[in-house]
Design an enzyme around this catalytic site. Structure first.
Site, PDB file in Angstrom:
ATOM      1  N   HIS A 143       0.743  -1.310   0.087  1.00  0.00           N
ATOM      2  CA  HIS A 143       0.000   0.096   0.003  1.00  0.00           C
ATOM      3  C   HIS A 143       0.850   1.438  -0.024  1.00  0.00           C
ATOM      4  CE1 HIS A 143      -0.698   0.778   4.482  1.00  0.00           C
ATOM      5  NE2 HIS A 143       0.850   0.512   4.494  1.00  0.00           N
ATOM      6  N   GLU A 274      -8.389   2.937   2.550  1.00  0.00           N
ATOM      7  CA  GLU A 274      -7.658   2.911   4.133  1.00  0.00           C
ATOM      8  C   GLU A 274      -8.518   3.262   5.244  1.00  0.00           C
ATOM      9  OE1 GLU A 274      -4.574   1.910   4.613  1.00  0.00           O
ATOM     10  OE2 GLU A 274      -3.721   1.515   2.593  1.00  0.00           O
TER      11      GLU A 274
HETATM   12 MN   LIG Z   1      -2.204   5.866   0.502  1.00  0.00          MN
END
Ligand SMILES: [Mn+2]
Length: 304
Positions: A143, A274
């Protein structure tokens, strides 16, 4: 005029993250009433449900990458789903999931733009530059690498995902809200010349001028993709993320950012990533994300 046909696509995985829990993000956004609130804005919203993929095996990095085969599998599913929605004339909203999934979504958007002759512009709203490589990463968490991968700097399986290498280039990105860049990553960011409006820039010139700069040059042929990492926001208002970094945009700054994007009328696709309900308090961060996404689709105090 923004496309009024929206498709929500849940991607329940934290396969690229350093903390577990972003896999619960899609459901938290649904619980916060994302679909109903957008429908109330006069938009035609269809929830396609969730994509499926491998479970998180929670293993250490191999050759600088954690969970690479699983990250590839999830991103292939994302690429196909997002590309299909765009080809169908709809505006896809990806409900992440961690930010590695932007490799699949943005490679699909870039492919759609090549098909249709559109000019791609990506607004990357994030605390982090996400420009890491296997050599530069302290953790191996993918990520932290999606922008590098999309620009052709990453493992073969990920950079070739959309069938066109590189999927896109640093010139299409405008990164906003950045305040955490790893040491090795700083050099990569500088060499790539990706355009970054970090928090110091926002402090110095304000959100209004920052957004004018980030949106400069957009015209009727632009496809605007928004990659909204919820850790963009200051953790005092958005605690529900795995990687909080203090000193982010406050509520008013974030609203102005979204409203100015909405004013362009050029939003063509969106990632919400996220969001981590395991760190949230009574779903407040999901509700805030939904509030901001409403503004991104034109909610404003007055008729303008
Ligand atoms: Mn990010």
């Amino acid at each position: 005029m923004v496309n009024k046909a929206l498709s929500l696509i849940g991607v329940p995985t934290d396969i690229g993250a350093g903390h577990r829990g972003a896999s619960m993000g899609p459901e938290a956004l649904r619980v916060a009433n994302l679909a109903a609130k957008l429908t109330r804005r006069g938009l035609d919203v269809v929830d396609r449900g969730n994509l499926q993929g491998p479970l998180n095996p929670w293993q250490p990095p191999v050759n600088g990458y954690r969970h690479l085969p699983e990250v590839v599998a999830w991103n292939q599913a994302v690429h196909e789903a997002i590309y299909a929605e765009l080809a169908d004339g709809r505006l896809p909203i990806m409900l992440g999931g961690d930010h590695c999934l932007a490799i699949g979504s943005i490679s699909a958007v870039a492919r759609h733009c090549r098909d249709t002759g559109k000019t791609l512009r990506v607004l990357w709203l994030d605390a982090h530059a996400d420009f890491n490589t296997a050599e530069a990463t302290p953790s191996g968490n993918i990520h932290g690498m999606p922008v590098a991968c999309l620009c052709g700097n990453g493992p073969k399986e990920l950079i070739e995902l959309g069938g066109y290498v590189p999927a896109t280039s640093p010139a299409v990105f405008r990164q906003i809200g950045i305040r955490s860049v790893d040491e090795g990553e700083k050099r990569l960011v500088r060499e790539s010349q990706v355009s970054i409006f970090d928090m110091r820039h926002i402090d110095e010139v304000g959100m209004k001028r920052t957004m004018e700069e980030a949106l400069a040059g957009i015209d009727e042929n632009t496809h605007l993709h928004i990659s909204f990492d919820v850790d963009f926001l200051d953790p005092s208002i958005a605690p529900g993320v795995g990687t909080t970094v203090r000193g982010g945009p406050n509520y008013r700054e974030a609203q102005l950012c979204m409203e100015m994007i909405a004013d362009t009328g050029r939003v063509g696709s969106l990632d919400i990533v996220e969001l981590n309900p395991a760190f949230d308090k009574k779903n407040q961060t999901a509700r805030l994300a939904v509030d901001l996404v409403e503004s991104l689709f034109g909610k404003s105090t007055l008729i303008r």
